[in-house]
Design a protein around this motif. Structure first.
Motif, PDB file in Angstrom:
ATOM      1  N   GLN B 240      90.618 124.505 121.736  1.00  0.00           N
ATOM      2  CA  GLN B 240      90.856 123.065 121.768  1.00  0.00           C
ATOM      3  C   GLN B 240      91.009 122.592 123.209  1.00  0.00           C
ATOM      4  OE1 GLN B 240      94.383 121.989 119.610  1.00  0.00           O
ATOM      5  NE2 GLN B 240      93.563 120.005 119.030  1.00  0.00           N
ATOM      6  N   GLU B 241      91.799 123.363 123.982  1.00  0.00           N
ATOM      7  CA  GLU B 241      91.989 123.052 125.398  1.00  0.00           C
ATOM      8  C   GLU B 241      90.650 123.038 126.124  1.00  0.00           C
ATOM      9  OE1 GLU B 241      94.613 122.050 127.237  1.00  0.00           O
ATOM     10  OE2 GLU B 241      95.344 121.781 125.161  1.00  0.00           O
ATOM     11  N   PHE B 242      89.868 124.047 125.794  1.00  0.00           N
ATOM     12  CA  PHE B 242      88.576 124.194 126.470  1.00  0.00           C
ATOM     13  C   PHE B 242      87.683 122.968 126.214  1.00  0.00           C
ATOM     14  CE2 PHE B 242      84.112 125.436 126.240  1.00  0.00           C
ATOM     15  CZ  PHE B 242      83.904 125.845 127.545  1.00  0.00           C
ATOM     16  N   PHE B 243      87.588 122.567 124.937  1.00  0.00           N
ATOM     17  CA  PHE B 243      86.678 121.455 124.619  1.00  0.00           C
ATOM     18  C   PHE B 243      87.171 120.131 125.192  1.00  0.00           C
ATOM     19  CE2 PHE B 243      84.841 124.293 121.372  1.00  0.00           C
ATOM     20  CZ  PHE B 243      83.515 124.126 121.716  1.00  0.00           C
ATOM     21  N   ARG B 244      88.454 120.043 125.385  1.00  0.00           N
ATOM     22  CA  ARG B 244      88.992 118.821 125.982  1.00  0.00           C
ATOM     23  C   ARG B 244      88.446 118.601 127.396  1.00  0.00           C
ATOM     24  NH1 ARG B 244      94.775 119.099 123.810  1.00  0.00           N
ATOM     25  NH2 ARG B 244      94.317 118.093 121.828  1.00  0.00           N
ATOM     26  N   SER B 245      88.095 119.730 128.043  1.00  0.00           N
ATOM     27  CA  SER B 245      87.635 119.619 129.426  1.00  0.00           C
ATOM     28  C   SER B 245      86.132 119.317 129.497  1.00  0.00           C
ATOM     29  CB  SER B 245      87.947 120.909 130.194  1.00  0.00           C
ATOM     30  OG  SER B 245      87.192 121.969 129.621  1.00  0.00           O
ATOM     31  N   VAL B 249      82.421 115.720 125.035  1.00  0.00           N
ATOM     32  CA  VAL B 249      83.172 115.816 123.768  1.00  0.00           C
ATOM     33  C   VAL B 249      83.821 114.469 123.449  1.00  0.00           C
ATOM     34  CG1 VAL B 249      85.239 116.794 122.707  1.00  0.00           C
ATOM     35  CG2 VAL B 249      83.596 118.286 123.821  1.00  0.00           C
ATOM     36  N   HIS B 250      83.597 114.003 122.207  1.00  0.00           N
ATOM     37  CA  HIS B 250      84.160 112.719 121.800  1.00  0.00           C
ATOM     38  C   HIS B 250      85.539 112.895 121.144  1.00  0.00           C
ATOM     39  CE1 HIS B 250      84.610 108.809 119.990  1.00  0.00           C
ATOM     40  NE2 HIS B 250      84.724 109.364 118.799  1.00  0.00           N
ATOM     41  N   SER B 251      85.629 113.846 120.228  1.00  0.00           N
ATOM     42  CA  SER B 251      86.928 114.073 119.575  1.00  0.00           C
ATOM     43  C   SER B 251      87.044 115.509 119.093  1.00  0.00           C
ATOM     44  CB  SER B 251      87.088 113.126 118.386  1.00  0.00           C
ATOM     45  OG  SER B 251      86.181 113.495 117.369  1.00  0.00           O
ATOM     46  N   ILE B 252      88.282 115.964 118.980  1.00  0.00           N
ATOM     47  CA  ILE B 252      88.536 117.312 118.453  1.00  0.00           C
ATOM     48  C   ILE B 252      89.627 117.193 117.393  1.00  0.00           C
ATOM     49  CG2 ILE B 252      89.085 119.703 119.058  1.00  0.00           C
ATOM     50  CD1 ILE B 252      88.896 118.666 122.045  1.00  0.00           C
ATOM     51  N   GLN B 253      89.371 117.748 116.230  1.00  0.00           N
ATOM     52  CA  GLN B 253      90.407 117.759 115.196  1.00  0.00           C
ATOM     53  C   GLN B 253      90.545 119.162 114.667  1.00  0.00           C
ATOM     54  OE1 GLN B 253      92.132 115.163 114.750  1.00  0.00           O
ATOM     55  NE2 GLN B 253      90.818 113.475 115.432  1.00  0.00           N
ATOM     56  N   MET B 254      91.764 119.541 114.390  1.00  0.00           N
ATOM     57  CA  MET B 254      91.972 120.871 113.829  1.00  0.00           C
ATOM     58  C   MET B 254      92.123 120.772 112.318  1.00  0.00           C
ATOM     59  SD  MET B 254      94.697 123.754 115.049  1.00  0.00           S
ATOM     60  CE  MET B 254      94.421 123.622 116.791  1.00  0.00           C
ATOM     61  N   PHE B 255      91.330 121.550 111.601  1.00  0.00           N
ATOM     62  CA  PHE B 255      91.432 121.581 110.139  1.00  0.00           C
ATOM     63  C   PHE B 255      91.707 123.011 109.715  1.00  0.00           C
ATOM     64  CE2 PHE B 255      88.944 117.787 110.801  1.00  0.00           C
ATOM     65  CZ  PHE B 255      89.363 116.918 109.807  1.00  0.00           C
ATOM     66  N   GLY B 256      92.927 123.354 109.550  1.00  0.00           N
ATOM     67  CA  GLY B 256      93.252 124.724 109.149  1.00  0.00           C
ATOM     68  C   GLY B 256      92.785 125.709 110.203  1.00  0.00           C
ATOM     69  N   ASP B 257      91.810 126.565 109.849  1.00  0.00           N
ATOM     70  CA  ASP B 257      91.388 127.590 110.803  1.00  0.00           C
ATOM     71  C   ASP B 257      90.067 127.241 111.497  1.00  0.00           C
ATOM     72  OD1 ASP B 257      89.900 127.817 108.546  1.00  0.00           O
ATOM     73  OD2 ASP B 257      89.871 130.021 108.510  1.00  0.00           O
ATOM     74  N   VAL B 258      89.675 125.974 111.421  1.00  0.00           N
ATOM     75  CA  VAL B 258      88.462 125.555 112.142  1.00  0.00           C
ATOM     76  C   VAL B 258      88.754 124.300 112.953  1.00  0.00           C
ATOM     77  CG1 VAL B 258      86.853 126.499 110.430  1.00  0.00           C
ATOM     78  CG2 VAL B 258      87.636 124.136 110.221  1.00  0.00           C
ATOM     79  N   LEU B 259      87.879 124.062 113.938  1.00  0.00           N
ATOM     80  CA  LEU B 259      87.947 122.825 114.706  1.00  0.00           C
ATOM     81  C   LEU B 259      86.752 121.961 114.330  1.00  0.00           C
ATOM     82  CD1 LEU B 259      88.756 123.885 118.396  1.00  0.00           C
ATOM     83  CD2 LEU B 259      90.323 122.946 116.697  1.00  0.00           C
ATOM     84  N   HIS B 260      86.958 120.660 114.207  1.00  0.00           N
ATOM     85  CA  HIS B 260      85.847 119.733 114.097  1.00  0.00           C
ATOM     86  C   HIS B 260      85.688 119.070 115.466  1.00  0.00           C
ATOM     87  CE1 HIS B 260      85.455 119.041 109.492  1.00  0.00           C
ATOM     88  NE2 HIS B 260      85.463 120.324 109.819  1.00  0.00           N
TER      89      HIS B 260
END
Lengths: 371, 305
Positions: B240-245, B249-260
């Motif tokens: 998640q940290e990585f994609f923020r950089s 990337v427009h948005s990151i959401q965590m759904f259980g054991d995956v990221l959208h």
């Protein structure tokens, strides 16, 4: 009209099912009167016997011995040890060897010959104030007997001869059986109704009922109906037990008692409904019901303690306690055979209370419903 | 005429503004889903529709009837299933149903047929002599639904009916709702499970006392125009940290054991290869993903903020 009646019956039937599904509570409700009756009937006696008496005889003459024998001969006292020392008295009380100490003055014989009245000192353990009063009375009584034997009875202008009516043996059960009816009816009616309504609040079923077209008054009337019947059953049970086991007489009209009891039950139920409108949980409802109905019934109605001997503020407060009026009614009818004509004022107050409380209760219930 | 009509509805409880000008309509015969986090005002809205709470301002009509003036009429044509299980635990299935049948004055003659039908729907028939307390969570909900349906209401209001119910029973519950809808009943249902939105004809996204978006589930999902990927990795938080950089990337959401992860520009295969090496193999799997209602919802909330 038919629809209204059937809706009340719907709720009444459901309430009966709830009662039947909870046999433990049901058992408690019917066992409690029996247990209470037995406790009040056998354990709670308003008289004391064999009071431990210690004597400090500073005279040690035949006359002083005669006084002591008089006490020994009475069924109220057991004379324990003579003591010559005043300093030991405190220890006697603390060790509970004596509850009353009689001090006979050294100059007893001289005073007896020359003065009209001899001062005998009684020291009474008043850690139990009621018992102390009784003990004091017993001491007086013994001395009165003694005086009579020696022709020393003070010449009073009037002689008091008492004639005990309605309960010649002064049996406390006569007093408690009617009182118990008042207490248990409040308990069943106010406590159980308030619990049963708040239970529906707690579980959310009340909300479920509210989205139906049923009217709040019908909910209330249907819910309390089973408790009216239970109240009447319990009242009958206590009367039968009182009659069968303790031989409490029944001198008045059972029909009159029935109708006035119904009034009292309605008053109690209305209080229960009111309590349920201001509380949200069964726990709180139970505590509020105990505080506002059971305790006043127990202590402020004249059930155990005479109203006349209460502080003035509490006496005024007791006017608000329905049991105060019901006790006059139930004791009057059972023990004295009072008729409606004798009981007009307590009956009128009870009628007023029941009507006003029921109206307020239904109104408040409707308001909480429609929040 | 709409079955439920809500205009500029406002309600506050002390300092809390539960509803701040809510607008929406449920059409005749529609299955409408209200979706939103706890505290969005869904329950308050439903309680107002059911005439249990008075609105402060605005207008609410059920089948053309005003909730302020025509309560009793509304109550007789409405079925309500509150969020919490609210039946009598000590009464049996059958006793509960009979009680509600009497409460809603279902005529004797219709009652038997209706009960048979509901037993069939809910498959509660074999358990009719069991106290409600001894039913499983899913069966309890079906019993509550049956009680709400006993008088054949024209409008059915359900407040999170599948909350805390196992997935199989949830599926079964929705099947029942669809058959109830086929009978012509209008249904308003709230849920905290976003995946259940797909079962509804239309969905209203409820947030802070307002409907912030409303449409059919398919149209709502179409609003989400960014390419979306479903990403797996050994350490989601680090990913998640990585994609923020990453600037695209427009948005990151965590759904259980995956990221959208959604992007403002479609990433190329080469981009993914590069990211994988940059994370030292922490990024393990990526796949394009169709947006779910939840993605849309979170997106709309971002816009709201």
């Amino acid at each position: 009209m038919k629809r209204r009646r059937s809706m009340i019956l719907t709720f009444a039937r459901k309430e009966f099912l709830h009662i039947l599904h909870d046999p433990r509570t049901l058992a408690i409700i019917f066992i409690m009167p029996v247990v209470q009756l037995i406790m009040f009937g056998y354990a709670l006696r308003m008289e004391i016997q064999n009071v431990d008496l210690a004597v400090v005889d500073l005279a040690r003459t035949p006359l002083s011995r005669e006084i002591i024998e008089e006490f020994q001969g009475s069924k109220f006292f057991t004379v324990h040890g003579y003591s010559g020392k005043l300093s030991r008295i405190d220890a006697l009380f603390k060790s509970r060897t004596a509850r009353v100490v009689l001090i006979i003055p050294a100059e007893l014989d001289r005073l007896f010959e020359r003065t009209p009245a001899v001062g005998l000192q009684f020291l009474i353990d008043a850690s139990d104030a009621n018992a102390a009063t009784l003990i004091k009375n017993y001491c007086n009584q013994v001395l009165v007997n003694f005086n009579q034997k020696h022709n020393r009875s003070a010449s009073l202008p009037f002689e008091i001869t008492s004639n005990i009516l309605y309960n010649p043996d002064m049996k406390s059960t006569y007093f408690f059986v009617p009182g118990l009816i008042a207490l248990l009816l409040i308990m069943v009616s106010a406590l159980l109704t308030s619990i049963s309504i708040t239970r529906e609040k707690e579980t959310g079923t009340l909300e479920q009922i509210l989205v139906s077209p049923v009217r709040p008054a019908h909910i209330v009337l249907g819910k309390v109906l089973p408790y009216v019947l239970m109240g009447l059953l319990i009242g009958t049970l206590i009367l039968l037990l009182g009659f069968g086991v303790f031989h409490v007489p029944f001198r008045g009209s059972i029909v009159l008692l029935f109708f006035l009891t119904l009034l009292y039950i309605v008053t109690a139920l209305s209080m229960g409904i009111l309590i349920s409108t201001i509380t949200q949980t069964q726990q709180v409802a139970m505590m509020v019901a105990q505080l506002s109905t059971m305790l006043p019934t127990l202590f402020l109605s004249g059930f155990i303690f005479p109203i006349a001997s209460m502080p003035v503020a509490l006496q005024y407060l007791s006017y608000l306690v329905p049991a105060r009026y019901y006790l006059l009614i139930v004791r009057g009818i059972i023990l004295k055979g009072s008729t409606l004509a004798n009981l007009v004022s307590p009956s009128a107050v009870l009628l007023g209370m029941s009507v006003i409380l029921l109206l307020i209760a239904i109104r408040k219930f409707r308001m909480t419903m429609e929040g | 005429m709409n079955a439920i009509e809500v205009r500029d509805l406002k309600k506050r409880f002390g300092h809390i503004e539960a509803l701040r000008g809510m607008n929406f309509q449920v059409r005749e015969g529609e299955l409408y889903g209200l979706i939103g986090p706890d505290g969005a005002g869904k329950t308050t809205l439903m309680r107002i529709i059911c005439t249990l709470v008075m609105p402060d301002a605005g207008e609410v009509r059920v089948k053309g009837l005003d909730v302020r003036q025509q309560r009793t009429k509304i109550r007789s044509l409405l079925g309500y299933m509150p969020q919490r299980f609210s039946l009598y635990p000590d009464l049996t299935v059958e006793q509960n149903l009979h009680f509600f049948a009497e409460l809603f004055q279902v005529p004797e003659a219709e009652r038997r047929a209706r009960l048979e039908m509901l037993y069939h729907f809910s498959r509660l028939g074999p358990f009719k002599n069991r106290p409600a307390a001894n039913l499983s969570g899913g069966m309890k909900q079906k019993l509550a639904l049956s009680c709400a349906l006993i008088h054949t209401p024209q409008v059915l209001v359900l407040d999170e009916p599948t909350f805390g119910v196992d997935p199989v029973s949830r599926q079964e519950f929705w099947e029942i709702l669809h058959s109830v809808q086929k009978e012509g009943t209008t249904i308003l249902v709230s849920t905290a499970y976003m995946d259940e939105a797909d079962e509804c004809d239309r969905v209203g996204l409820c947030f802070q006392g307002r409907i912030v978006a409303e449409d059919t589930p398919a149209n709502l999902k179409r609003r989400f125009s960014y390419p979306l990927y479903r990403v797996r990795g050994s350490n989601l938080f680090r990913l998640q940290e990585f994609f923020r950089s990453i600037p695209t990337v427009h948005s990151i959401q965590m759904f259980g054991d995956v990221l959208h992860v959604s992007f403002t520009r479609q990433p190329r295969a080469a981009d993914w290869q590069a990211w994988q090496t940059q994370t030292g193999g922490g990024l393990q799997e990526w796949k394009t993903e169709a947006p779910s209602i939840e993605d849309v919802f979170l997106e709309v909330l971002e816009e709201e903020k």
